[in-house]
Design a protein around this motif. Structure first.
Motif, PDB file in Angstrom:
ATOM      1  N   UNK A 187     -58.006 -29.454  19.633  1.00 35.52           N
ATOM      2  CA  UNK A 187     -58.515 -30.295  18.539  1.00 35.52           C
ATOM      3  C   UNK A 187     -58.908 -31.670  19.055  1.00 35.52           C
ATOM      4  N   UNK A 188     -59.921 -32.268  18.427  1.00 31.52           N
ATOM      5  CA  UNK A 188     -60.377 -33.567  18.907  1.00 31.52           C
ATOM      6  C   UNK A 188     -59.368 -34.671  18.642  1.00 31.52           C
ATOM      7  N   UNK A 241     -47.871 -29.342  23.119  1.00 29.07           N
ATOM      8  CA  UNK A 241     -47.233 -28.402  22.195  1.00 29.07           C
ATOM      9  C   UNK A 241     -47.693 -28.603  20.762  1.00 29.07           C
ATOM     10  N   UNK A 242     -48.450 -29.653  20.508  1.00 29.90           N
ATOM     11  CA  UNK A 242     -48.882 -29.974  19.148  1.00 29.90           C
ATOM     12  C   UNK A 242     -50.352 -29.639  18.924  1.00 29.90           C
ATOM     13  N   UNK A 243     -51.207 -29.909  19.901  1.00 33.79           N
ATOM     14  CA  UNK A 243     -52.641 -29.778  19.695  1.00 33.79           C
ATOM     15  C   UNK A 243     -53.242 -28.419  19.975  1.00 33.79           C
ATOM     16  N   UNK A 244     -53.219 -27.940  21.216  1.00 32.45           N
ATOM     17  CA  UNK A 244     -53.968 -26.729  21.575  1.00 32.45           C
ATOM     18  C   UNK A 244     -53.565 -25.518  20.740  1.00 32.45           C
ATOM     19  N   UNK A 285     -65.793 -27.120  12.208  1.00 35.65           N
ATOM     20  CA  UNK A 285     -65.414 -26.206  11.135  1.00 35.65           C
ATOM     21  C   UNK A 285     -64.295 -26.824  10.285  1.00 35.65           C
ATOM     22  N   UNK A 286     -63.184 -27.286  10.876  1.00 28.84           N
ATOM     23  CA  UNK A 286     -62.189 -27.987  10.050  1.00 28.84           C
ATOM     24  C   UNK A 286     -62.737 -29.232   9.353  1.00 28.84           C
ATOM     25  N   UNK A 287     -63.661 -29.942   9.999  1.00 21.96           N
ATOM     26  CA  UNK A 287     -64.221 -31.149   9.382  1.00 21.96           C
ATOM     27  C   UNK A 287     -65.025 -30.804   8.139  1.00 21.96           C
ATOM     28  N   UNK A 288     -65.856 -29.788   8.222  1.00 20.37           N
ATOM     29  CA  UNK A 288     -66.603 -29.351   7.048  1.00 20.37           C
ATOM     30  C   UNK A 288     -65.697 -28.818   5.956  1.00 20.37           C
ATOM     31  N   UNK A 301     -60.922 -39.125   9.289  1.00 21.83           N
ATOM     32  CA  UNK A 301     -61.039 -38.183  10.397  1.00 21.83           C
ATOM     33  C   UNK A 301     -60.214 -36.943  10.060  1.00 21.83           C
ATOM     34  N   UNK A 302     -60.606 -35.819  10.610  1.00 19.94           N
ATOM     35  CA  UNK A 302     -60.036 -34.536  10.196  1.00 19.94           C
ATOM     36  C   UNK A 302     -58.633 -34.318  10.759  1.00 19.94           C
ATOM     37  N   UNK A 303     -57.760 -33.790   9.918  1.00 17.33           N
ATOM     38  CA  UNK A 303     -56.412 -33.406  10.347  1.00 17.33           C
ATOM     39  C   UNK A 303     -56.500 -31.992  10.934  1.00 17.33           C
ATOM     40  N   UNK A 304     -57.122 -31.896  12.098  1.00 15.47           N
ATOM     41  CA  UNK A 304     -57.562 -30.595  12.630  1.00 15.47           C
ATOM     42  C   UNK A 304     -56.401 -29.614  12.764  1.00 15.47           C
ATOM     43  N   UNK A 305     -55.269 -30.093  13.292  1.00 19.97           N
ATOM     44  CA  UNK A 305     -54.135 -29.191  13.529  1.00 19.97           C
ATOM     45  C   UNK A 305     -53.690 -28.484  12.256  1.00 19.97           C
ATOM     46  N   UNK A 306     -53.839 -29.130  11.115  1.00 15.21           N
ATOM     47  CA  UNK A 306     -53.455 -28.542   9.830  1.00 15.21           C
ATOM     48  C   UNK A 306     -54.298 -27.316   9.493  1.00 15.21           C
ATOM     49  N   UNK A 307     -55.577 -27.379   9.848  1.00 12.83           N
ATOM     50  CA  UNK A 307     -56.516 -26.352   9.383  1.00 12.83           C
ATOM     51  C   UNK A 307     -56.761 -25.226  10.380  1.00 12.83           C
ATOM     52  N   UNK A 308     -56.415 -25.419  11.637  1.00 15.87           N
ATOM     53  CA  UNK A 308     -56.767 -24.421  12.652  1.00 15.87           C
ATOM     54  C   UNK A 308     -56.218 -23.021  12.356  1.00 15.87           C
TER      55      UNK A 308
END
Length: 396
Positions: free
Chosen positions: A91-92, A155-158, A177-180, A341-348
Motif C-alpha cells: 500500500x502507498x 507486518x502492517x502494510x504488504x 482501487x481502494x482510493x476509488x 488520503x486512502x486508508x489502504x490497509x483497511x480495504x485491501x
C-alpha cells in the motif's frame, strides 16, 4: 539472502526532470523492515503533481512511485507475518498499526510512520502518515518505481497474494482501487442516488465501479478526454459529459430535473483543467506565478452543482491553499465533505475478495506496459495523454 549492491530507479531532479539512475539498493534499517524485488509498479495521476513541480519538499535524487508489488527478498528480525519468497502488494500509505489512528483503521493518519512530521505540521497543523515516493513532508521514503523497495512496518502494510493471479489484477490494490472505493464510500450513497464524478482517470474509473457497488441509481462521469469518457461509458456503464461541449452546472441541472446530483466526487484535485472558464484562467495564472498552489475549479463546480444536503467526496490530491472556494454556498446548502488520503490497509482484504470472486478485474484500466528504463517517456505519454493512454504499468 538478498545481497543488495546497486539498482535502477526513477529519480526526481526538478520540475519535468526525471531520470532512471543507478542508485544503492535499499537495505534493512529497522528490524520491522522488509525489502521486496518489484515485479510491477504503476504511474499514478498524483505523480504528475511532482513532475509538474507542485509538491513542496522534494529533493534532487528522490525516488518516485507509490503503486508497487513484488517478491519479498529480505526481512528484518522482528517481521513475523512475511517470509522470503512471499508475493505482496504494498500500500502507498505507511502505517505502524499500533497508534491511536491505526487502531481506528485511519491508516493514512498514522502518528508514527512519518519522519517528516515537523515539516508536515507546519504545512497542515498535524502530520499525516508517511507515503512512498511523495516528498520529505510525507517522510522522504524512497518510492517504488525501482527494482527494489524497502518497506517499513512490514507486518502492517504488504498484502500477500497467492500464486496464479496476474500482477495487473492485484497491483491496483496498492492505491487506485481502494482510493476509488473509499471515495464512493465517503459519499454515503443511498439506494438510487445520482452520483456525479469529475474526472475519468484511473481513480475515477474505480470510483465509478464502486458507486454502483454502493447502490447508485445513476453515475454521471465528467471529463474531456475521449478515451477516458469511452472507458467510463463502456467499462463503468456511466452517463458521460464532455466539459468542452456544455456548461457543467447547466447540464447537471438539466439531467437531474433542477435538483443537482445527490453525491459528487472530485477525482481531479489540484491541477484541474477548466475548459477556458474565467476562474480556470485565473487559477492557471496564479499557479504559474506561484501565487497559489492549487487549481480548485472542479471543487468549486461540485459545490455549486451538488444538491442541497448532498455530499462531496474528495479523493483528488490538493497540495496547499485553494483560492475562492464558495464556502458560503457549501454552508448554506448544508453540504457534507469527506476527504483524505486512502486508508489502504483497511480495504485491501475486502477488495481482494471481490477480485477473487470475479466481481471485478482491475486490469481493465491498463493501456500501456513499459520497461522501467522507459519511465521518463512513460510519464510523458501519460501526462500528455498520448496514444490513448489511461494507465501505465512499469516492469523493472
Amino acid at each position: 539472502m538478498y545481497q543488495g549492491i546497486e539498482m535502477k530507479a526513477l529519480c526526481w531532479f526538478g520540475t519535468n526532470d526525471i531520470r532512471v539512475e543507478n542508485v544503492p539498493d535499499p537495505k534493512i534499517i529497522n528490524s520491522h523492515d522488509a525489502v521486496i524485488k518489484i515485479t510491477s509498479t504503476a504511474i499514478c495521476g498524483s505523480d504528475l503533481h511532482i513532475l509538474d513541480g507542485y509538491l513542496p519538499t522534494m529533493e534532487k535524487g528522490d525516488i518516485l512511485g507509490h503503486e508497487p508489488m513484488g517478491e519479498v527478498v529480505e526481512i528484518g528480525s522482528a517481521v513475523k507475518k512475511l517470509k522470503v519468497g512471499d508475493r505482496v502488494v504494498v500500500p502507498f500509505v505507511i502505517a505502524c498499526g499500533e497508534c491511536f489512528f491505526c487502531q481506528k483503521q485511519l491508516y493514512s493518519l498514522c502518528d508514527n510512520s512519518n519522519p517528516g512530521a515537523k515539516l508536515a505540521r507546519k504545512a497542515m497543523g498535524h502530520a499525516t502518515a508517511g507515503i512512498f515516493g511523495y516528498s520529505h513532508m510525507l517522510g522522504g521514503f524512497a518510492g517504488g518505481q525501482a527494482e527494489y523497495l524497502r518497506v517499513p512496518f512490514a507486518d502492517v502494510g504488504p498484502f500477500k497474494i497467492p500464486p496464479g493471479i496476474a500482477d495487473e489484477k492485484v497491483l491496483f490494490l496498492s492505491d487506485i482501487f481502494p482510493t476509488g472505493y473509499m471515495a464512493a464510500e465517503n459519499c454515503g450513497i443511498e439506494a438510487g442516488d445520482t452520483v456525479a464524478i469529475w474526472g475519468c482517470g484511473p481513480v475515477a474509473q474505480f470510483a465509478i465501479k464502486s458507486a454502483w457497488m454502493f447502490g447508485a441509481g445513476r453515475v454521471i462521469a465528467i471529463d474531456n478526454v475521449p478515451e477516458r469518457l469511452k472507458m467510463a461509458e463502456q467499462q463503468g456503464k456511466a452517463e458521460t459529459v464532455n466539459f468542452d461541449d456544455v456548461d457543467i452546472y447547466d447540464q447537471l441541472m438539466q439531467m437531474t430535473g433542477g435538483r443537482g446530483p445527490d453525491r459528487c466526487i472530485d477525482a481531479v484535485g489540484c491541477e484541474a483543467h477548466a475548459g477556458g472558464t474565467l476562474d480556470g484562467i485565473v487559477d492557471t495564472v496564479k499557479t504559474a506565478t506561484f501565487l497559489a498552489t492549487d487549481r480548485p475549479h472542479v471543487l468549486r463546480q461540485a459545490i455549486m452543482s451538488c444538491r442541497k444536503g448532498g455530499t462531496i467526496s474528495i479523493p483528488g490530491v490538493y497540495i496547499g491553499f485553494g483560492d475562492k472556494i464558495p464556502l458560503g454556498a457549501a454552508m448554506n446548502k448544508g453540504l457534507t465533505f469527506r476527504t483524505g488520503q486512502t486508508h489502504v490497509q483497511k480495504y485491501m482484504p475486502l477488495l481482494f475478495e471481490k477480485i477473487e470472486k470475479g466481481e471485478i478485474d482491475p486490469s481493465f484500466v491498463v493501456t500501456h506496459e513499459l520497461r522501467l528504463d522507459d519511465a521518463p517517456e512513460a510519464y510523458n505519454i501519460f501526462k500528455e495523454k498520448k496514444d490513448d493512454c489511461i494507465k501505465v504499468v512499469l516492469k523493472p
